[in-house]
Scaffold this active site. Structure first.
Site, PDB file in Angstrom:
ATOM      1  N   HIS A   1      -4.986 -63.395  13.410  1.00 37.48           N
ATOM      2  CA  HIS A   1      -5.745 -63.766  14.618  1.00 37.48           C
ATOM      3  C   HIS A   1      -7.223 -63.643  14.287  1.00 37.48           C
ATOM      4  O   HIS A   1      -7.834 -62.598  14.456  1.00 37.48           O
ATOM      5  CB  HIS A   1      -5.354 -62.847  15.778  1.00 37.48           C
ATOM      6  CG  HIS A   1      -6.007 -63.173  17.084  1.00 37.48           C
ATOM      7  ND1 HIS A   1      -5.474 -62.792  18.293  1.00 37.48           N
ATOM      8  CD2 HIS A   1      -7.154 -63.823  17.391  1.00 37.48           C
ATOM      9  CE1 HIS A   1      -6.252 -63.193  19.271  1.00 37.48           C
ATOM     10  NE2 HIS A   1      -7.292 -63.819  18.736  1.00 37.48           N
TER      11      HIS A   1
ATOM     12  N   ASP B   1     -10.195 -60.873  15.204  1.00 39.03           N
ATOM     13  CA  ASP B   1     -10.594 -61.805  16.258  1.00 39.03           C
ATOM     14  C   ASP B   1     -11.897 -62.537  15.912  1.00 39.03           C
ATOM     15  O   ASP B   1     -11.863 -63.588  15.293  1.00 39.03           O
ATOM     16  CB  ASP B   1     -10.705 -61.054  17.589  1.00 39.03           C
ATOM     17  CG  ASP B   1     -10.625 -61.965  18.800  1.00 39.03           C
ATOM     18  OD1 ASP B   1     -10.393 -63.184  18.637  1.00 39.03           O
ATOM     19  OD2 ASP B   1     -10.770 -61.468  19.933  1.00 39.03           O
ATOM     20  N   ASP B   2     -13.037 -62.003  16.344  1.00 34.66           N
ATOM     21  CA  ASP B   2     -14.361 -62.582  16.088  1.00 34.66           C
ATOM     22  C   ASP B   2     -15.253 -61.469  15.534  1.00 34.66           C
ATOM     23  O   ASP B   2     -16.155 -60.968  16.221  1.00 34.66           O
ATOM     24  CB  ASP B   2     -14.961 -63.152  17.376  1.00 34.66           C
ATOM     25  CG  ASP B   2     -14.117 -64.263  17.963  1.00 34.66           C
ATOM     26  OD1 ASP B   2     -14.263 -65.416  17.518  1.00 34.66           O
ATOM     27  OD2 ASP B   2     -13.316 -63.977  18.871  1.00 34.66           O
TER      28      ASP B   2
ATOM     29  N   HIS C   1     -10.831 -66.173  14.417  1.00 35.47           N
ATOM     30  CA  HIS C   1     -11.541 -67.415  14.700  1.00 35.47           C
ATOM     31  C   HIS C   1     -12.654 -67.565  13.670  1.00 35.47           C
ATOM     32  O   HIS C   1     -13.580 -66.763  13.641  1.00 35.47           O
ATOM     33  CB  HIS C   1     -12.121 -67.385  16.116  1.00 35.47           C
ATOM     34  CG  HIS C   1     -11.090 -67.163  17.168  1.00 35.47           C
ATOM     35  ND1 HIS C   1     -10.401 -68.199  17.768  1.00 35.47           N
ATOM     36  CD2 HIS C   1     -10.596 -66.025  17.710  1.00 35.47           C
ATOM     37  CE1 HIS C   1      -9.533 -67.703  18.641  1.00 35.47           C
ATOM     38  NE2 HIS C   1      -9.633 -66.384  18.625  1.00 35.47           N
TER      39      HIS C   1
ATOM     40  N   HIS D   1      -3.290 -67.699  23.097  1.00 34.09           N
ATOM     41  CA  HIS D   1      -3.877 -66.488  23.650  1.00 34.09           C
ATOM     42  C   HIS D   1      -3.294 -66.261  25.045  1.00 34.09           C
ATOM     43  O   HIS D   1      -3.241 -67.191  25.868  1.00 34.09           O
ATOM     44  CB  HIS D   1      -5.387 -66.644  23.776  1.00 34.09           C
ATOM     45  CG  HIS D   1      -6.125 -66.562  22.477  1.00 34.09           C
ATOM     46  ND1 HIS D   1      -5.722 -67.209  21.338  1.00 34.09           N
ATOM     47  CD2 HIS D   1      -7.260 -65.897  22.145  1.00 34.09           C
ATOM     48  CE1 HIS D   1      -6.588 -66.942  20.362  1.00 34.09           C
ATOM     49  NE2 HIS D   1      -7.525 -66.147  20.819  1.00 34.09           N
TER      50      HIS D   1
ATOM     51  N   GLU E   1      -4.915 -61.160  27.597  1.00 36.71           N
ATOM     52  CA  GLU E   1      -6.143 -60.478  27.212  1.00 36.71           C
ATOM     53  C   GLU E   1      -6.901 -60.184  28.508  1.00 36.71           C
ATOM     54  O   GLU E   1      -6.882 -59.081  29.018  1.00 36.71           O
ATOM     55  CB  GLU E   1      -6.979 -61.344  26.272  1.00 36.71           C
ATOM     56  CG  GLU E   1      -8.301 -60.707  25.863  1.00 36.71           C
ATOM     57  CD  GLU E   1      -9.205 -61.669  25.096  1.00 36.71           C
ATOM     58  OE1 GLU E   1     -10.141 -61.171  24.439  1.00 36.71           O
ATOM     59  OE2 GLU E   1      -9.004 -62.893  25.169  1.00 36.71           O
TER      60      GLU E   1
END
Length: 339
Positions: free
Chosen positions: A14, A275-276, A16, A194, A197
């Site tokens: 996961h 994630d980011d 990005h 997603h 969340e």
């Protein structure tokens, strides 16, 4: 524990790629492409990385992506991420890219895909990091826009391993994209989304029932529905959990409140991801370390989280066996059972 985590083989499912754009690279690419950013320097940009919700992060995320213009930009972005993976002992990645973020700016699909793919191929050759690539639809846009992106991607589908769904969750339930996800499945593309969340547990059920996903990205709000937790434990449908991201975006107030180890002990196939990371302050090693520091994660639990990553990945059976053996052969991971 820090040395143990540094050497533990990890898989990231996961991530990005646009979310790995560090401020230094953002400024360098902006200068290279003549894109003026609304911050005078790196320090002021880092100060802007204080988010109070998912949307405030996304506003900055999309603005930062404006510096990505050429194929070389996308290569440089991806290569910088892979070098961090190598430093964190990440051996396999399955990453998202958002073509709609770039097509809206007139950047051709091939430019985006070509740069990312070239870096991933080089990373496999030089760094030994295997990979899969997932094209995501932006859920704040319409399903019609997603269909248009799928049409644009059609000549390149042999180079894409699956389809995802990201961006603003609230007000954009998974069922909004049921038709386009059905089309993706007809094309033989596995799908993920997603859910859970900032959105409720009901959104997780929707991704399962209406989108027929292979994995749930995030999914931590499943804890609000005991029947859902039991279903996820029974089916081992994976959750790609992102601890530091969850705290930064206020899904949990602090890391000590995070439920990932509780879900692990309930038999769910939870995995750890970043994630980011450029925006949330931590790549894979930092996420594993946060579990040890704030939740008291044991070596055995961290081994199980890595093994869950193998189980949840889209690797071949032969490659899964090889990686499972590599992880089980590492220190305290010897003899660890999944669940």
């Amino acid at each position: 524990m820090e040395n143990f985590i540094a050497g533990l083989p990890k898989l990231e499912l996961h991530l990005h790629i646009e979310g790995t754009l560090e401020p230094e690279l953002m400024f360098a690419l902006g200068q290279r492409n003549g894109v003026t950013l609304p911050w005078p320097d790196v320090a002021s940009l880092r100060a802007a990385y204080e988010f109070d919700c998912l949307q405030s992060f996304l506003d900055l995320y999309y603005l930062g992506a404006s510096v990505l213009v050429t194929e070389q930009d996308f290569f440089d972005l991806t290569w910088a991420y892979l070098e961090r993976c190598a430093a964190d002992k990440v051996v396999h990645v399955e990453i998202f890219f958002d073509p709609q973020t770039h097509s809206a700016r007139g950047i051709p699909f091939e430019t985006v895909l070509g740069g990312i793919e070239r870096a991933l191929q080089q990373g496999e050759r030089q760094l030994g990091i295997s990979w899969r690539l997932i094209m995501s639809f932006l859920r704040h846009l319409s399903e019609e826009a997603a269909f248009a992106t799928l049409d644009e991607a059609r000549p390149h589908l042999s180079r894409i391993h699956g389809i995802g769904l990201d961006s603003s969750e609230l007000g954009n339930p998974p069922g909004k994209f049921a038709r386009v996800f059905a089309r993706c499945r007809e094309l033989g593309l596995p799908v993920v989304a997603h859910a859970g969340e900032e959105g409720p547990a009901a959104y997780i059920w929707q991704t399962i029932q209406e989108l027929q996903v292979r994995r749930i990205d995030h999914g931590v709000r499943c804890a609000e529905d005991p029947a859902l937790v039991r279903y996820l434990a029974d089916t081992r449908l994976p959750l790609t959990v992102c601890p530091l991201s969850n705290v930064r975006l206020r899904v949990f107030d602090k890391m000590a409140d995070h439920n990932v180890l509780t879900l692990l002990e309930q038999g769910l196939c939870v995995t750890i991801n970043s994630d980011d990371p450029a925006y949330f302050g931590g790549y894979m090693g930092a996420n594993f370390q946060a579990l040890a520091n704030s939740l008291g994660a044991t070596r055995e639990q961290l081994c199980r989280l890595s093994l869950n990553g193998v189980e949840a990945s889209w690797l071949s059976l032969a490659d899964k066996v090889k990686l499972t053996q590599e992880i089980r052969g590492y220190g305290a991971c010897h003899g660890v059972a999944l669940y």
